[in-house]
Design a protein around this motif. Structure first.
Motif, PDB file in Angstrom:
ATOM      1  N   ALA A 100      47.080  49.845  32.882  1.00  0.00           N
ATOM      2  CA  ALA A 100      46.059  50.436  33.756  1.00  0.00           C
ATOM      3  C   ALA A 100      44.979  49.431  34.129  1.00  0.00           C
ATOM      4  O   ALA A 100      44.514  49.396  35.277  1.00  0.00           O
ATOM      5  N   ILE A 101      44.580  48.606  33.178  1.00  0.00           N
ATOM      6  CA  ILE A 101      43.500  47.659  33.449  1.00  0.00           C
ATOM      7  C   ILE A 101      43.943  46.577  34.421  1.00  0.00           C
ATOM      8  O   ILE A 101      43.210  46.211  35.342  1.00  0.00           O
ATOM      9  N   ASP A 102      45.155  46.048  34.257  1.00  0.00           N
ATOM     10  CA  ASP A 102      45.639  45.028  35.186  1.00  0.00           C
ATOM     11  C   ASP A 102      45.790  45.585  36.601  1.00  0.00           C
ATOM     12  O   ASP A 102      45.429  44.931  37.586  1.00  0.00           O
ATOM     13  N   ILE A 103      46.328  46.805  36.716  1.00  0.00           N
ATOM     14  CA  ILE A 103      46.496  47.424  38.028  1.00  0.00           C
ATOM     15  C   ILE A 103      45.148  47.645  38.693  1.00  0.00           C
ATOM     16  O   ILE A 103      44.950  47.345  39.883  1.00  0.00           O
ATOM     17  N   THR A 104      44.183  48.154  37.932  1.00  0.00           N
ATOM     18  CA  THR A 104      42.849  48.415  38.473  1.00  0.00           C
ATOM     19  C   THR A 104      42.167  47.125  38.896  1.00  0.00           C
ATOM     20  O   THR A 104      41.541  47.039  39.956  1.00  0.00           O
ATOM     21  N   LYS A 105      42.295  46.111  38.060  1.00  0.00           N
ATOM     22  CA  LYS A 105      41.682  44.804  38.343  1.00  0.00           C
ATOM     23  C   LYS A 105      42.190  44.226  39.653  1.00  0.00           C
ATOM     24  O   LYS A 105      41.414  43.758  40.498  1.00  0.00           O
ATOM     25  N   MET A 106      43.496  44.290  39.850  1.00  0.00           N
ATOM     26  CA  MET A 106      44.091  43.717  41.050  1.00  0.00           C
ATOM     27  C   MET A 106      43.749  44.538  42.290  1.00  0.00           C
ATOM     28  O   MET A 106      43.500  43.991  43.366  1.00  0.00           O
ATOM     29  N   ALA A 107      43.714  45.861  42.142  1.00  0.00           N
ATOM     30  CA  ALA A 107      43.338  46.712  43.268  1.00  0.00           C
ATOM     31  C   ALA A 107      41.883  46.484  43.655  1.00  0.00           C
ATOM     32  O   ALA A 107      41.549  46.371  44.843  1.00  0.00           O
ATOM     33  N   ASP A 109      40.113  43.835  43.205  1.00  0.00           N
ATOM     34  CA  ASP A 109      39.997  42.519  43.814  1.00  0.00           C
ATOM     35  C   ASP A 109      40.390  42.576  45.291  1.00  0.00           C
ATOM     36  O   ASP A 109      39.712  42.012  46.150  1.00  0.00           O
ATOM     37  N   ASP A 110      41.485  43.273  45.596  1.00  0.00           N
ATOM     38  CA  ASP A 110      41.941  43.401  46.978  1.00  0.00           C
ATOM     39  C   ASP A 110      40.935  44.173  47.824  1.00  0.00           C
ATOM     40  O   ASP A 110      40.689  43.828  48.984  1.00  0.00           O
ATOM     41  N   LEU A 111      40.318  45.186  47.233  1.00  0.00           N
ATOM     42  CA  LEU A 111      39.367  46.028  47.962  1.00  0.00           C
ATOM     43  C   LEU A 111      37.974  45.415  48.053  1.00  0.00           C
ATOM     44  O   LEU A 111      37.147  45.866  48.848  1.00  0.00           O
ATOM     45  N   GLY A 112      37.715  44.414  47.220  1.00  0.00           N
ATOM     46  CA  GLY A 112      36.381  43.829  47.189  1.00  0.00           C
ATOM     47  C   GLY A 112      35.366  44.736  46.517  1.00  0.00           C
ATOM     48  O   GLY A 112      34.171  44.709  46.841  1.00  0.00           O
ATOM     49  N   LEU A 113      35.828  45.549  45.558  1.00  0.00           N
ATOM     50  CA  LEU A 113      34.952  46.496  44.869  1.00  0.00           C
ATOM     51  C   LEU A 113      34.741  46.080  43.418  1.00  0.00           C
ATOM     52  O   LEU A 113      35.551  45.361  42.827  1.00  0.00           O
ATOM     53  N   GLY A 114      33.649  46.546  42.835  1.00  0.00           N
ATOM     54  CA  GLY A 114      33.377  46.285  41.433  1.00  0.00           C
ATOM     55  C   GLY A 114      34.365  47.006  40.530  1.00  0.00           C
ATOM     56  O   GLY A 114      34.907  48.058  40.882  1.00  0.00           O
ATOM     57  N   PHE A 115      34.588  46.434  39.363  1.00  0.00           N
ATOM     58  CA  PHE A 115      35.585  46.962  38.430  1.00  0.00           C
ATOM     59  C   PHE A 115      35.013  46.965  37.016  1.00  0.00           C
ATOM     60  O   PHE A 115      34.396  45.999  36.575  1.00  0.00           O
ATOM     61  N   VAL A 116      35.204  48.087  36.309  1.00  0.00           N
ATOM     62  CA  VAL A 116      34.755  48.227  34.925  1.00  0.00           C
ATOM     63  C   VAL A 116      35.979  48.462  34.042  1.00  0.00           C
ATOM     64  O   VAL A 116      36.829  49.299  34.350  1.00  0.00           O
TER      65      VAL A 116
END
Length: 352
Positions: A100-107, A109-116
């Protein structure tokens, strides 16, 4: 004139401790993230922690969205990206283990949004690093991405995770020993850029795990604290280096090749742990570091042999002789090992 410029992207907030899952909103609000939160998890982490995170945001009037992904794949990344756009997400939270964390991180990054990052298992250093790992066919891709803005690691949740995931995280960290040695070797022989700071930090995390191996025990919250602290430090080392080099050498090439030959046979951390035993032998011969690595892995209950990985001897030898083909990264494997040398190294170390 010296005009080198380096961007070091690190988490702004790292919250680790008992019951800190309830402080997720506090960690987010300190970052001044705006908009609708999207919580991304996989099935078990959703039940363990994801629902609680969603409820926290809902109680505070954030109108959170959520999505549960079933597999780690580029298709899952696209699914999260599309869903985030459809709900007009302002930032993303990845709740879970590596998937879940890798998928969220990559998404994100593509969206240009912050990630926790909200880990539910201390299984690898991806919980804080700027890289995502996704399988595709018979190989696994390591992709650059933005590291999380914050990490919220609840040791009560981590201590309840399956023990094999925790031992995999330990083994992943212990393998930093050989990864840093390979990085130094590449710097000397191939003039690869090397960071003393990142190398020292990565090595320190490995030493911390080896020295604390006797204290890492199933079900102990203190063990979860030790492991997640090491994982965070390892991820930070990669961010400082802007490379996976501080935590990825020949032992990781070996693991990636095993993924190709026998997909899903064992956990990533367990594979790199066994790979690190052999790599340390290749780096130092009979000087003993490989024994220290093997003994530390055995003490925490991580595999030290091919049999314990559930992989046959022939596959281990094949992985050793072909691992150098995985990527253009100089390691102790050089241009490849002969079958005879691979058999000797794996036999002397007791891996086969």
């Amino acid at each position: 004139m010296f005009d080198k410029r380096t961007w070091i992207r690190l988490p702004r907030n790292v919250v680790v401790g008992h019951g800190v899952l309830g402080e997720t909103i506090d960690a987010v609000e300190e970052l001044h993230l705006a908009g609708r939160p999207l919580v991304v998890s996989s099935p078990t982490p959703h039940d363990v922690a994801g629902e609680r995170v969603v409820e926290q945001f809902a109680d505070q009037g954030y109108d959170p969205a959520e999505i549960v992904i079933d597999e780690a794949s580029f298709g899952a990344v696209e699914k999260v990206i599309e869903y985030a756009e459809s709900v007009d997400a302002g930032f993303l939270l990845g709740v879970g283990g590596g998937k879940a964390i890798d998928i969220t991180k990559m998404a994100a990054d593509d969206l240009g949004l912050g990630f926790v990052s909200v880990p539910t298992a201390a299984s690898h250093d991806g919980i804080v690093s700027g890289r995502g790992s996704v399988p595709e066919g018979d190989t696994r891709h390591s992709v650059a991405a933005e590291p999380p803005l914050a990490v919220v690691a609840d040791t009560t949740v981590l201590a309840e995770a399956p023990w094999r995931l925790t031992t995999a995280g330990c083994a992943d960290i212990i393998s930093n020993y050989t990864a840093v040695r390979d990085w130094e070797l590449a710097q000397r022989l191939q003039n690869v850029e090397y960071s003393e700071y990142a190398g020292a930090l990565a090595r320190m995390t490995a030493e911390m795990l080896v020295e604390s191996a006797g204290s890492v025990k199933r079900g102990l919250e203190e063990s979860a604290w030790i492991v997640v602290k090491a994982l965070v430090s390892s991820g930070v080392a990669m961010s400082i280096a802007d490379s996976s080099r501080p935590a990825s050498g020949a032992e990781h090439l070996f693991s990636h090749q095993l993924d190709r030959l026998v997909p899903d046979a064992a956990l990533h951390g367990h594979q790199v742990g066994v790979g690190s035993i052999i790599t340390a032998y290749l780096q130092d011969g009979e000087k003993g570091m490989w024994r220290n690595i093997r003994d530390a892995l055995a003490q925490i209950g991580a595999p030290t042999t091919a049999e314990e990985l559930g992989i046959d001897d022939e596959t281990v030898v094949e992985a050793l002789t072909t691992a150098h083909e995985i990527r253009d990264r100089y390691t102790i494997l050089g241009n490849g090992m002969s079958e005879e040398a691979a058999i000797e190294a794996a036999t002397v170390t007791g891996v086969i």
